[in-house]
Design an enzyme around this catalytic site. Sequence first.
Site, PDB file in Angstrom:
ATOM      1  N   TYR A 124       0.410   7.234  95.538  1.00  0.00           N
ATOM      2  CA  TYR A 124       1.326   6.225  96.158  1.00  0.00           C
ATOM      3  C   TYR A 124       0.552   5.766  97.611  1.00  0.00           C
ATOM      4  O   TYR A 124       1.067   5.940  98.738  1.00  0.00           O
ATOM      5  CB  TYR A 124       2.659   6.557  96.526  1.00  0.00           C
ATOM      6  CG  TYR A 124       3.177   7.321  95.301  1.00  0.00           C
ATOM      7  CD1 TYR A 124       4.049   6.506  94.335  1.00  0.00           C
ATOM      8  CD2 TYR A 124       3.456   8.572  94.959  1.00  0.00           C
ATOM      9  CE1 TYR A 124       4.466   6.714  93.169  1.00  0.00           C
ATOM     10  CE2 TYR A 124       3.827   9.321  94.019  1.00  0.00           C
ATOM     11  CZ  TYR A 124       4.600   8.097  92.950  1.00  0.00           C
ATOM     12  OH  TYR A 124       5.170   8.714  91.827  1.00  0.00           O
ATOM     13  N   CYS A 159      10.848   9.282 102.476  1.00  0.00           N
ATOM     14  CA  CYS A 159      11.700   8.699 103.154  1.00  0.00           C
ATOM     15  C   CYS A 159      13.325   8.897 102.716  1.00  0.00           C
ATOM     16  O   CYS A 159      14.102   8.219 103.218  1.00  0.00           O
ATOM     17  CB  CYS A 159      11.563   7.185 103.023  1.00  0.00           C
ATOM     18  SG  CYS A 159      11.436   6.630 101.472  1.00  0.00           S
ATOM     19  N   CYS A 178      22.448  -1.241 110.858  1.00  0.00           N
ATOM     20  CA  CYS A 178      22.524  -0.009 111.284  1.00  0.00           C
ATOM     21  C   CYS A 178      23.964   0.890 111.000  1.00  0.00           C
ATOM     22  O   CYS A 178      24.885   0.192 110.643  1.00  0.00           O
ATOM     23  CB  CYS A 178      22.698  -0.076 112.879  1.00  0.00           C
ATOM     24  SG  CYS A 178      21.223  -0.629 113.509  1.00  0.00           S
ATOM     25  N   GLN A 233       4.547   1.922 107.738  1.00  0.00           N
ATOM     26  CA  GLN A 233       5.482   2.142 108.507  1.00  0.00           C
ATOM     27  C   GLN A 233       5.979   1.400 109.414  1.00  0.00           C
ATOM     28  O   GLN A 233       5.224   0.654 110.212  1.00  0.00           O
ATOM     29  CB  GLN A 233       5.150   3.564 109.009  1.00  0.00           C
ATOM     30  CG  GLN A 233       4.786   4.702 107.863  1.00  0.00           C
ATOM     31  CD  GLN A 233       6.119   5.219 107.389  1.00  0.00           C
ATOM     32  OE1 GLN A 233       7.285   4.807 107.789  1.00  0.00           O
ATOM     33  NE2 GLN A 233       6.050   5.919 106.050  1.00  0.00           N
TER      34      GLN A 233
HETATM   35  C1  LIG Z   1       6.260   4.662 100.905  1.00  0.00           C
HETATM   36  S1  LIG Z   1       4.644   3.622 100.384  1.00  0.00           S
HETATM   37  C2  LIG Z   1       3.567   4.751 101.009  1.00  0.00           C
HETATM   38  C3  LIG Z   1       2.189   3.970 101.101  1.00  0.00           C
HETATM   39  C4  LIG Z   1       1.182   4.648 101.768  1.00  0.00           C
HETATM   40  N1  LIG Z   1       0.868   5.944 101.526  1.00  0.00           N
HETATM   41  C5  LIG Z   1       1.310   4.608 103.405  1.00  0.00           C
HETATM   42  O1  LIG Z   1       1.779   5.412 104.076  1.00  0.00           O
HETATM   43  O2  LIG Z   1       1.388   3.467 103.831  1.00  0.00           O
HETATM   44  C6  LIG Z   1       4.902   3.849  98.550  1.00  0.00           C
HETATM   45  C7  LIG Z   1       3.835   3.205  97.931  1.00  0.00           C
HETATM   46  O3  LIG Z   1       3.659   3.337  96.443  1.00  0.00           O
HETATM   47  C8  LIG Z   1       3.524   2.303  95.738  1.00  0.00           C
HETATM   48  N2  LIG Z   1       4.060   2.509  94.584  1.00  0.00           N
HETATM   49  C9  LIG Z   1       5.486   2.794  94.280  1.00  0.00           C
HETATM   50  N3  LIG Z   1       5.680   3.031  92.911  1.00  0.00           N
HETATM   51  C10 LIG Z   1       4.487   3.252  92.344  1.00  0.00           C
HETATM   52  C11 LIG Z   1       4.157   3.805  90.995  1.00  0.00           C
HETATM   53  N4  LIG Z   1       4.850   4.146  90.164  1.00  0.00           N
HETATM   54  N5  LIG Z   1       2.637   3.964  90.925  1.00  0.00           N
HETATM   55  C12 LIG Z   1       1.983   3.661  91.817  1.00  0.00           C
HETATM   56  N6  LIG Z   1       2.245   3.374  93.216  1.00  0.00           N
HETATM   57  C13 LIG Z   1       3.544   2.936  93.344  1.00  0.00           C
HETATM   58  C14 LIG Z   1       3.943   1.021  96.504  1.00  0.00           C
HETATM   59  O4  LIG Z   1       3.333   0.015  96.277  1.00  0.00           O
HETATM   60  C15 LIG Z   1       3.967   1.702  97.910  1.00  0.00           C
HETATM   61  O5  LIG Z   1       2.430   1.179  98.398  1.00  0.00           O
END
Ligand SMILES: C[S@@+](CC[C@H](N)C(=O)[O-])C[C@H]1O[C@@H](n2cnc3c(N)ncnc32)[C@H](O)[C@@H]1O
Length: 410
Positions: free
Chosen positions: A270, A367, A91, A241
Amino acid sequence: MRTEQGEAAVGDLLVVDVGPVAHGGHCVARHEGRVLFVRHTLPGEQVRAQVTEIGPGGRFLRADAVEVLRPAPARVAPPCPWSGPGRCGGCDWQHVGLDGQRALKRDVVLEQFSRLAGLDLVAHLGRDVVVEAVPGDRDGLGWRTRVEFAVTAEGRPGLRRHRSHDIVPVDDCLIADPQVTGTGVLSGSYPGATAVDVVAPSVGEPVVVPVPDGPVPVLQERVALADGDLELEVSARGFWQVHPGAARTFVSTVLEWLAPRTGEHALDLYAGVGVFAAALARRVGPQGSVTAVEGDRTATGHARDNLAQFASVEVLRDRVDRAVRRMARSGRVTDLVVLDPPRTGAGRQVCRDVAALRPRAIGYVACDPAALARDVGYLAEHGYVLRDLRAFDAFPMTHHLELVAVLDPP
Ligand SMILES: C[S@@+](CC[C@H](N)C(=O)[O-])C[C@H]1O[C@@H](n2cnc3c(N)ncnc32)[C@H](O)[C@@H]1O
């Protein structure tokens, strides 16, 4: 202790007047012309700061406030006994009241947008940015449903010191969901493990997964939306999340702003296990279609299972940059895009290719305010304008927050 050049060295104690908050859970101070990033303090305080690290090339110093000589009004007694200089690094803002934490996060968002997007957010939106509590938040404590505890060589779980591999043994973690600590993980022993993941999903019992050798269960997460619940499978070690109210809040906000219409095409970039794709698929209906792009093999597998009920959804396992490059080159267009990238953001090329698909709106879940600000700047190069933005305190007591934004074409 001084270096040969007479400059401050690690361990030195310096009395400083603390200036504004900076991104990363610290505040900026100056000592003999050098910048110090000081943790465990607040703007306006005077503190005795102990130097903990010299930045690359000596350009800045990191320090911990070890004594508060003049406290700021927002300072409180930290609820957690393991927080503070040299203790658990999980934290950043235990010593600040929740309203004060949210005010600091607001300042960071405004500063990042000004610096990285050249945008005065308050003037642009015509209102202030308020960092909102996520619905269901209880005093900023007990929210974290997924915790990775580090494990000592003796097998004892704990949490890491700030910017260190050292492990601080803890008997409790106040930001963890009580179901997480209720598993007894912190009194357990995990010889041979490097970490232990504990997850309290919204459906079913909490699980404890020693890393790297423990079996990784598939969990169920429920997201209550206005048009009915979504239920999704997700790996205990995959992305989801961590605040119990977060997924619902972010998906609802994106849906409200994008207002998907029957028959439209949407891209979920993503996509993780497909929570945005599922919500979009319900709205665009069988006459419409959704393409979800996700790079991780396990997440893609779960997305395929989660989205199998929607005939009009396609799941691509690919890097987003490659997938959108291909789409843009082939002259494809889309109605809506959701971007939910990792902390690094989408980047210039992805923003350019997304703009080339000419969506009528882009929803962005971020984020990291720096990454969002940069990407808003890149999208602006192609005429996309920030229409609205909400900031959510999805990680109370830490410096993290989540931003949801919507951008419109020229
Ligand atoms: C912040 S998470 C969001 C996941 C989803 N939208 C959710 O809300 O549960 C980002 C996601 O992007 C994927 N990721 C990261 N870099 C990537 C890339 N260059 N191409 C495809 N997917 C990617 C990760 O594996 C992860 O599942």
